[in-house]
Scaffold this active site. Structure first.
Site, short mmCIF file in Angstrom:
data_model
loop_
_atom_site.label_atom_id
_atom_site.label_comp_id
_atom_site.label_asym_id
_atom_site.label_seq_id
_atom_site.Cartn_x
_atom_site.Cartn_y
_atom_site.Cartn_z
CB VAL A 52 13.72 39.71 26.37
CG1 VAL A 52 13.31 39.31 24.97
CG2 VAL A 52 14.31 38.54 27.14
CE1 TYR A 53 17.07 38.02 30.82
CE2 TYR A 53 19.34 38.57 31.34
CZ TYR A 53 18.34 37.64 31.25
OH TYR A 53 18.59 36.32 31.57
#
Length: 327
Positions: A52-53
């Protein structure tokens, strides 16, 4: 850079890790390349990311740089899965979601396997054994070499690690847990750290510089180019700008003056050498900032400095966190 074993496993990692939280969002490919090169040349191996970064951009960016800039064999790539951007839930620990997320991560990273695959957080809506089975399947299929968790509280970590140890050779031993840990955040010392030490799970501290506050740059206000001035990150930094944090930061600065070094090095050396810690994960905006953090390799804090910092930042331990016999 010194290498340490990750928990009770044969995997060795550099005792400082490189975080990629801002890659693909605030850190572009050029700056990311500079950071990775500086880190590798300093002997760093552990690079930590998550699916999700940057909405997946961090993994994609790392994948573009590996091999072109640094040999894959020289890196220990760690990623995470389980965080979701859904209206009704933040985490999905189902086997279906996790394994699909791992395949997507491998595709973005451009690699057949990750060295360490971590569950990003505990999912109360999914049976824990189902979540842990995804780790077993990832390792048995060769898509992950080792497995860990992140942001599990004490009982969650103990339950997960014990479940895995109950069937050695069949279930994958947890190698690590990643948790926020710094002089400004010592909450894990109550239950998480004792569990990790007892079960042989290595600790990977995130935000080891107290979300940047322990560098001392907020002592006279909020710099315009800092996280605290960012609309996206201001709320992340704000909890560590109170009077208690100020006293701790002043103590770190005093120690740094006495040792002719920087507050950043003092704060990072303190957490790096705490019991159970394998490798603090450091995120930087520029290669220059990363270089400053990596210079901590030559610093070991004197015992009296460690004790003074322990005292000024000590968390309150009361029943039942503290041993009942000492009360």
């Amino acid at each position: 850079m010194e290498q340490r074993h990750l928990g009770r496993t044969g995997l060795r990692v550099s005792r400082i890790g490189l975080g990629t939280l801002t890659w693909g969002r605030d850190t572009d490919e050029h700056d990311a390349a500079d950071q990775l090169k500086v880190f590798w040349e300093a002997g760093g191996t552990l690079v930590d990311t998550a699916d999700v970064y940057g909405g997946g951009e961090a993994e994609y960016l790392l994948g573009r740089l590996v091999e072109r800039l640094v040999p894959r064999r020289d890196l220990v790539i760690a990623t995470k899965a389980g965080s979701v951007l859904e209206a009704d839930r933040r985490f999905d620990g189902s086997r279906a979601h996790l394994l699909a997320a791992l395949d997507a991560s491998l595709d973005r990273l451009g690699t057949d396997y990750v060295d360490l695959w971590q569950i990003h957080a505990f999912d109360p809506l999914t049976p824990l054994e189902e979540t842990l089975q995804a780790l077993d399947l990832a390792v048995s299929s060769g898509r992950a070499r080792y497995a860990g968790v992140s942001n599990f509280c004490g009982w969650q970590l103990a339950k997960a690690a014990t479940w895995q140890l109950a069937a050695p050779g069949i279930r994958t031993r947890l190698a690590s847990t990643q948790m926020e840990y710094s002089l400004l955040q010592r909450g894990l010392e109550r239950e998480v750290l004792p569990a990790a030490l007892d079960l042989g799970v290595g600790l990977l501290p995130s935000s080891p510089l107290g979300r940047g506050v322990l560098t001392g740059k907020y002592r006279t206000g909020t710099p315009g180019d800092s996280r605290g001035a960012s609309e996206l990150m201001a709320a992340f930094v704000e909890p560590y700008l109170d009077e208690t944090a100020s006293r701790i930061v002043d103590a770190v600065a005093t120690a740094a003056d006495g040792l002719a070094t920087t507050p950043l090095e003092v704060a990072l050396a303190w957490v790096r050498d705490r019991p159970g810690v394998v490798a603090p994960v450091v995120g930087a905006r520029t290669a220059q900032q990363l270089t400053a953090a990596l210079s901590v390799e030559t610093l070991s804090l004197p015992d009296e400095i460690c004790q003074a910092l322990d005292d000024v930042s000590a968390p309150v331990h009361r029943y039942p966190d503290q041993d009942w016999s000492t009360l």
